[in-house]
Scaffold this motif. Sequence first.
Motif, PDB file in Angstrom:
ATOM      1  N   CYS A  70      18.288  34.563  28.692  1.00  0.00           N
ATOM      2  CA  CYS A  70      19.369  34.532  27.704  1.00  0.00           C
ATOM      3  C   CYS A  70      20.197  35.808  27.791  1.00  0.00           C
ATOM      4  CB  CYS A  70      18.805  34.359  26.301  1.00  0.00           C
ATOM      5  SG  CYS A  70      20.094  34.353  25.022  1.00  0.00           S
ATOM      6  N   GLY A  71      21.458  35.668  28.138  1.00  0.00           N
ATOM      7  CA  GLY A  71      22.354  36.819  28.245  1.00  0.00           C
ATOM      8  C   GLY A  71      22.617  37.485  26.916  1.00  0.00           C
ATOM      9  N   ASN A  72      22.820  36.686  25.870  1.00  0.00           N
ATOM     10  CA  ASN A  72      23.071  37.267  24.553  1.00  0.00           C
ATOM     11  C   ASN A  72      21.863  38.041  24.038  1.00  0.00           C
ATOM     12  OD1 ASN A  72      25.730  36.663  24.069  1.00  0.00           O
ATOM     13  ND2 ASN A  72      25.329  34.815  22.894  1.00  0.00           N
ATOM     14  N   ALA A  73      20.671  37.542  24.292  1.00  0.00           N
ATOM     15  CA  ALA A  73      19.468  38.257  23.870  1.00  0.00           C
ATOM     16  C   ALA A  73      19.322  39.571  24.632  1.00  0.00           C
ATOM     17  CB  ALA A  73      18.232  37.378  24.064  1.00  0.00           C
ATOM     18  N   CYS A  74      19.751  39.586  25.897  1.00  0.00           N
ATOM     19  CA  CYS A  74      19.761  40.845  26.667  1.00  0.00           C
ATOM     20  C   CYS A  74      20.686  41.863  26.003  1.00  0.00           C
ATOM     21  CB  CYS A  74      20.223  40.588  28.101  1.00  0.00           C
ATOM     22  SG  CYS A  74      19.079  39.644  29.113  1.00  0.00           S
ATOM     23  N   MET A  75      21.886  41.400  25.622  1.00  0.00           N
ATOM     24  CA  MET A  75      22.813  42.296  24.936  1.00  0.00           C
ATOM     25  C   MET A  75      22.223  42.771  23.614  1.00  0.00           C
ATOM     26  SD  MET A  75      26.732  41.101  25.676  1.00  0.00           S
ATOM     27  CE  MET A  75      26.695  39.406  25.103  1.00  0.00           C
ATOM     28  N   ALA A  76      21.556  41.874  22.902  1.00  0.00           N
ATOM     29  CA  ALA A  76      20.953  42.219  21.619  1.00  0.00           C
ATOM     30  C   ALA A  76      19.886  43.298  21.782  1.00  0.00           C
ATOM     31  CB  ALA A  76      20.364  40.969  20.970  1.00  0.00           C
ATOM     32  N   LEU A  77      18.993  43.118  22.773  1.00  0.00           N
ATOM     33  CA  LEU A  77      17.937  44.101  22.984  1.00  0.00           C
ATOM     34  C   LEU A  77      18.523  45.436  23.443  1.00  0.00           C
ATOM     35  CD1 LEU A  77      15.059  45.048  23.095  1.00  0.00           C
ATOM     36  CD2 LEU A  77      14.796  43.895  25.308  1.00  0.00           C
ATOM     37  N   ALA A  78      19.518  45.395  24.316  1.00  0.00           N
ATOM     38  CA  ALA A  78      20.151  46.638  24.782  1.00  0.00           C
ATOM     39  C   ALA A  78      20.761  47.400  23.610  1.00  0.00           C
ATOM     40  CB  ALA A  78      21.216  46.318  25.827  1.00  0.00           C
ATOM     41  N   ALA A  79      21.442  46.686  22.716  1.00  0.00           N
ATOM     42  CA  ALA A  79      22.043  47.322  21.541  1.00  0.00           C
ATOM     43  C   ALA A  79      20.959  47.914  20.644  1.00  0.00           C
ATOM     44  CB  ALA A  79      22.885  46.311  20.777  1.00  0.00           C
ATOM     45  N   PHE A  80      19.864  47.191  20.453  1.00  0.00           N
ATOM     46  CA  PHE A  80      18.779  47.668  19.595  1.00  0.00           C
ATOM     47  C   PHE A  80      18.149  48.933  20.167  1.00  0.00           C
ATOM     48  CE2 PHE A  80      14.178  47.182  18.252  1.00  0.00           C
ATOM     49  CZ  PHE A  80      14.387  47.720  16.997  1.00  0.00           C
ATOM     50  N   ILE A  81      17.918  48.950  21.474  1.00  0.00           N
ATOM     51  CA  ILE A  81      17.353  50.143  22.121  1.00  0.00           C
ATOM     52  C   ILE A  81      18.278  51.341  21.934  1.00  0.00           C
ATOM     53  CG2 ILE A  81      16.782  51.177  24.361  1.00  0.00           C
ATOM     54  CD1 ILE A  81      15.720  48.424  25.210  1.00  0.00           C
ATOM     55  N   MET A  82      19.587  51.105  22.084  1.00  0.00           N
ATOM     56  CA  MET A  82      20.547  52.200  21.915  1.00  0.00           C
ATOM     57  C   MET A  82      20.616  52.674  20.466  1.00  0.00           C
ATOM     58  SD  MET A  82      21.722  53.169  24.794  1.00  0.00           S
ATOM     59  CE  MET A  82      20.041  52.890  25.322  1.00  0.00           C
ATOM     60  N   SER A  83      20.389  51.765  19.521  1.00  0.00           N
ATOM     61  CA  SER A  83      20.392  52.178  18.111  1.00  0.00           C
ATOM     62  C   SER A  83      19.206  53.102  17.826  1.00  0.00           C
ATOM     63  CB  SER A  83      20.336  50.947  17.191  1.00  0.00           C
ATOM     64  OG  SER A  83      19.053  50.354  17.179  1.00  0.00           O
ATOM     65  N   LYS A  84      18.065  52.808  18.450  1.00  0.00           N
ATOM     66  CA  LYS A  84      16.887  53.660  18.250  1.00  0.00           C
ATOM     67  C   LYS A  84      17.069  55.019  18.933  1.00  0.00           C
ATOM     68  CE  LYS A  84      13.554  50.899  19.627  1.00  0.00           C
ATOM     69  NZ  LYS A  84      12.149  50.438  19.814  1.00  0.00           N
ATOM     70  N   GLN A  85      17.847  55.041  20.011  1.00  0.00           N
ATOM     71  CA  GLN A  85      18.131  56.304  20.701  1.00  0.00           C
ATOM     72  C   GLN A  85      19.301  57.041  20.071  1.00  0.00           C
ATOM     73  OE1 GLN A  85      18.508  55.728  24.947  1.00  0.00           O
ATOM     74  NE2 GLN A  85      16.501  54.753  25.135  1.00  0.00           N
ATOM     75  N   GLU A  86      19.884  56.438  19.024  1.00  0.00           N
ATOM     76  CA  GLU A  86      20.993  57.038  18.270  1.00  0.00           C
ATOM     77  C   GLU A  86      22.160  57.414  19.189  1.00  0.00           C
ATOM     78  OE1 GLU A  86      19.279  60.229  15.998  1.00  0.00           O
ATOM     79  OE2 GLU A  86      18.343  58.851  14.582  1.00  0.00           O
ATOM     80  N   LEU A  87      22.570  56.423  19.986  1.00  0.00           N
ATOM     81  CA  LEU A  87      23.729  56.605  20.859  1.00  0.00           C
ATOM     82  C   LEU A  87      24.945  56.983  20.018  1.00  0.00           C
ATOM     83  CD1 LEU A  87      24.751  56.239  23.841  1.00  0.00           C
ATOM     84  CD2 LEU A  87      25.415  53.915  23.174  1.00  0.00           C
ATOM     85  N   LYS A  88      25.661  58.024  20.422  1.00  0.00           N
ATOM     86  CA  LYS A  88      26.804  58.523  19.666  1.00  0.00           C
ATOM     87  C   LYS A  88      28.002  57.583  19.783  1.00  0.00           C
ATOM     88  CE  LYS A  88      24.621  62.376  18.629  1.00  0.00           C
ATOM     89  NZ  LYS A  88      24.124  62.635  17.261  1.00  0.00           N
TER      90      LYS A  88
END
Length: 277
Positions: A70-88
Amino acid sequence: MEQEIHFVKLNPTQNMTILVETAHPAKAHKDIATKIMSYDSVYAEQVGFIEEPISYKADAHLQMAGGEFCGNACMALAAFIMSKQELKHNRVKKILLEVSGTDSLVECEVKRGADEYYCQVTMPIPKEIKQRTINHEGNKLDIVLIDYGEFVHIVRNVKDFNERVKEEAQSLAKSLALTLNVSLIGILLYNQDSHELEPLIYIPHLDSMVWERGCGSGTASLGSYLAWKNKRETTIHVKQPGGTITAIANYQERKLISLKIEGSVGIVAQGKAFITV
């Protein structure tokens, strides 16, 4: 017995996605997914499980409940990982994911916006694209079959998205599941005049059939089909009920070289769900 499930709910183009953070055996995925995505629980269109990757190169492993890609789920997980890393804000970062339904690592580029994340995902390239005429319930249907091996998408060019056309699509998905040994069947109703897409996703293992409001993998398939048909590099902005997703298909020397999608993801909720197993 009541079980506590830690989850995050995300919104990639209104293709509402639940990602489960707690570890669960694979045999429990189907039951957990069916219950947590139901109307009387967290409610979503699909469920994925975040797991530890096998490859040292990958940042995480995404295991979809039905074993699909699932491409959308890939985008979702990538966004979640970046939120935990506090991407500026306005910063961009790339990560690699292992994902069910494909043997290749999936590259995700994430940019932090004001209140959402903008993602570009490298998608699997179809193994085969072909036009076919099939018999279905006494009618001859002209379709485009996009075969990824693990899953297939069917493109049907339509003028409108009426109930008759949608019922036919649902019946076709069920019928194909009887003969195709795949984890997912997508029926993509496409209006080539308006660039509108209505995607139906059927996962036989879960007996889950959903008219998705936004389908990243379906958008990629549509981009690959148009590049294959027109024999040239193609960028298309595909309008769907939940918003627009962009497909970028690089076509050179009579074949697809690369395939990407772009879209936005919002984080909707995070917490605990309680289900009976």
